[in-house]
Design an enzyme around this catalytic site. Sequence first.
Site, PDB file in Angstrom:
ATOM      1  NE  ARG A   1      -8.532 117.621 106.612  1.00  0.00           N
ATOM      2  CZ  ARG A   1      -7.825 118.343 107.142  1.00  0.00           C
ATOM      3  NH1 ARG A   1      -6.882 119.382 106.917  1.00  0.00           N
ATOM      4  NH2 ARG A   1      -7.660 118.130 108.333  1.00  0.00           N
TER       5      ARG A   1
ATOM      6  CD  GLU B   1      -5.612 115.091 100.494  1.00  0.00           C
ATOM      7  OE1 GLU B   1      -6.289 115.355 101.677  1.00  0.00           O
ATOM      8  OE2 GLU B   1      -5.352 115.812  99.841  1.00  0.00           O
TER       9      GLU B   1
ATOM     10  CE  LYS C   1       0.726 118.663 102.651  1.00  0.00           C
ATOM     11  NZ  LYS C   1      -0.277 118.950 101.690  1.00  0.00           N
TER      12      LYS C   1
ATOM     13  NE  ARG D   1      -2.857 127.475 107.916  1.00  0.00           N
ATOM     14  CZ  ARG D   1      -2.870 126.617 107.060  1.00  0.00           C
ATOM     15  NH1 ARG D   1      -2.285 125.598 106.907  1.00  0.00           N
ATOM     16  NH2 ARG D   1      -4.007 126.760 106.274  1.00  0.00           N
TER      17      ARG D   1
HETATM   18  P1  AMP Z   1      -1.641 122.019 102.812  1.00  0.00           P
HETATM   19  O1  AMP Z   1      -3.218 122.366 102.122  1.00  0.00           O
HETATM   20  O2  AMP Z   1      -0.316 122.425 102.229  1.00  0.00           O
HETATM   21  O3  AMP Z   1      -1.840 123.307 104.021  1.00  0.00           O
HETATM   22  O4  AMP Z   1      -1.751 120.783 103.515  1.00  0.00           O
HETATM   23  C1  AMP Z   1      -2.860 120.283 104.189  1.00  0.00           C
HETATM   24  C2  AMP Z   1      -3.546 119.409 103.634  1.00  0.00           C
HETATM   25  O5  AMP Z   1      -2.910 118.208 103.157  1.00  0.00           O
HETATM   26  C3  AMP Z   1      -4.795 118.767 104.360  1.00  0.00           C
HETATM   27  O6  AMP Z   1      -5.719 119.753 104.478  1.00  0.00           O
HETATM   28  C4  AMP Z   1      -5.115 117.796 103.430  1.00  0.00           C
HETATM   29  O7  AMP Z   1      -5.841 117.954 102.506  1.00  0.00           O
HETATM   30  C5  AMP Z   1      -3.668 117.122 102.994  1.00  0.00           C
HETATM   31  N1  AMP Z   1      -3.043 115.822 103.457  1.00  0.00           N
HETATM   32  C6  AMP Z   1      -2.569 114.904 102.675  1.00  0.00           C
HETATM   33  N2  AMP Z   1      -2.106 113.798 103.565  1.00  0.00           N
HETATM   34  C7  AMP Z   1      -2.383 114.307 104.716  1.00  0.00           C
HETATM   35  C8  AMP Z   1      -2.288 113.755 105.913  1.00  0.00           C
HETATM   36  N3  AMP Z   1      -1.658 112.396 106.047  1.00  0.00           N
HETATM   37  N4  AMP Z   1      -2.678 114.156 107.147  1.00  0.00           N
HETATM   38  C9  AMP Z   1      -3.417 115.426 106.946  1.00  0.00           C
HETATM   39  N5  AMP Z   1      -3.592 115.944 106.013  1.00  0.00           N
HETATM   40  C10 AMP Z   1      -3.140 115.391 104.607  1.00  0.00           C
END
Ligand code: AMP
Length: 540
Positions: free
Chosen positions: A242, A287, A237, A399
């Site tokens: 993004r 990303e 991650k 989500r």
């Molecule tokens: P969050 O913002 O904490 O809900 O986490 C989701 C976000 O993680 C996504 O919107 C992406 O911007 C980011 N992200 C980073 N690495 C990945 C990945 N391998 N797959 C999907 N999202 C990712």
Amino acid sequence: MLFRELAELARRIASTSSRREKVAIVAELIRKLGPEEAYKALLILTGRIFPPSDPRELNVSWATLWKVVSELAPGGEPKGVDVGELVESMLRSRDKRQTTLFEEPLTIEEVYSLLEAIAEAEGPGSKGKKEVILKSLFSRVEPEEAWLLANAIVGETRLGLSEGLLIDAIAYAYRRRREDVERAAMVLGDPYEIVRRGGRLEFKPVVFRPLRPMLAQTAESVRAAITELGKCALEYKLDGVRVQVHMRGGEVRLFSRRLSEVTRSVPDVVESVRSGVRAEEAILEGEIIAERDGKPLPFQMLIRRFRRTNFDPKLIEEIPLRLYLFDLLLLNGESYLERPYVERRAKLEQVVSEPLKLVPSMVTSNPQEGEKFMKEALERGHEGIMAKRLDSPYVPGVRGRYWLKVKEVHTLDLVIVAAERGYGRRHRWYSDYYLAARDPETGEFLVVGKTFKGLTDEEFEWMTRKLEEMAVEREGKLIKVRPEIVVEVAFNEIQRSPKYRSGFALRFARIVRIRDDKTPDEVDTLDRVRELYERQGRKL
Ligand code: AMP
């Protein structure tokens, strides 16, 4: 349709609290007007003026609006609670001789194009230009219409027209199934576009129209994610920005997760897409991170590349970016949304090459292997991992639990201020604890979470005895205590929450240990909680 009629309709929507009635009024409007006019009417009614993927903004401050209105109605007495009411009451006192009596009443289309002209006034003197247009607009509307106009301009029409309600109204107007309308709205980026297309539902991604991104839920640990998903894919991650990459021929455009276009800030990334994607037409997702010698640079540096104003070409060298791709939504005219994750990833590997990279990934059902991968991601400076179900489709705007994010665990020292008796085997103990941080301004302890996890039976015994000694109030299963017992609490995420007065709530909180070495004035402050929250939530 006359703008006056739209304003009357807005009054009707405002005056009913019944959702069904609001839906019916909006549906009637959609059916009555042509697609383009209905599209504009809905944008005005919801106070948006422009849909999310349209980069234009009105940029009219309340002060500017006020100045214009005061010039039209000097000495007027502002009354009312919202901007619209204030403006309406001011204009009622306007000297009628100032208005041109022979002017035709405004139509929705005319109002909308004047609003577009306001948004498009740019460069030096743009403020003055905006004021001139605003003045001509307000001099031509009746006070009753000014209410809607002013509220729409400041972006707060308060008619209760949520996106969900619009989707209902569109489904009703065109006699379509709600789920289909919702899905099309996610694919097209917003529900307004469906109206503009005369009710035609599109389920296939459209190149250069950003889709709502698929979102993830949280899992407590890699082990928990693998237990839930079974054999699954794990990906790093990355903590960046993004982007959705849309390309056709040589044209490449990038959109943020909020669907705004960011192409101009990242010419180097655009170039890397041109040379690194072998496809005539594609929509990909990934990303962007700032990276030097293969190591991620701090997020604060990355974000400098995305500031809206004054893009500085020197930054390209100073802050080198790299796009790591992780999904494929469309390729050469074919939608990949319904294809399983494994197939999308395999295709992505085929079409992408240097200087682009794919997000590092592995497939496993072994929690230990997964933990090792997570550790590696953290050691390399990333945020954690994403676990993805192998057979999952790409679901825009939802989500769900096809993707689970696992972040690094943080800890806070907090004080127990209350507890509840447990259920079943735990009914003998106070086993559910309210955890509080210190408000540095008032010295008060404010609850930021609750947990029943982490203690052994002996510790529950000990804790129950202690809490009873410290009780200040009892109420059913609840006991309030003097804030004395400090515990170290691990958690994965902090959320904004109205549940507690602090405004925050920890996700997956568990007690790591009892800190008898610490006194309550040594517990973490609310400022610290806020700081951790802000660090995790900095998304474009
Ligand atoms: P969050 O913002 O904490 O809900 O986490 C989701 C976000 O993680 C996504 O919107 C992406 O911007 C980011 N992200 C980073 N690495 C990945 C990945 N391998 N797959 C999907 N999202 C990712």
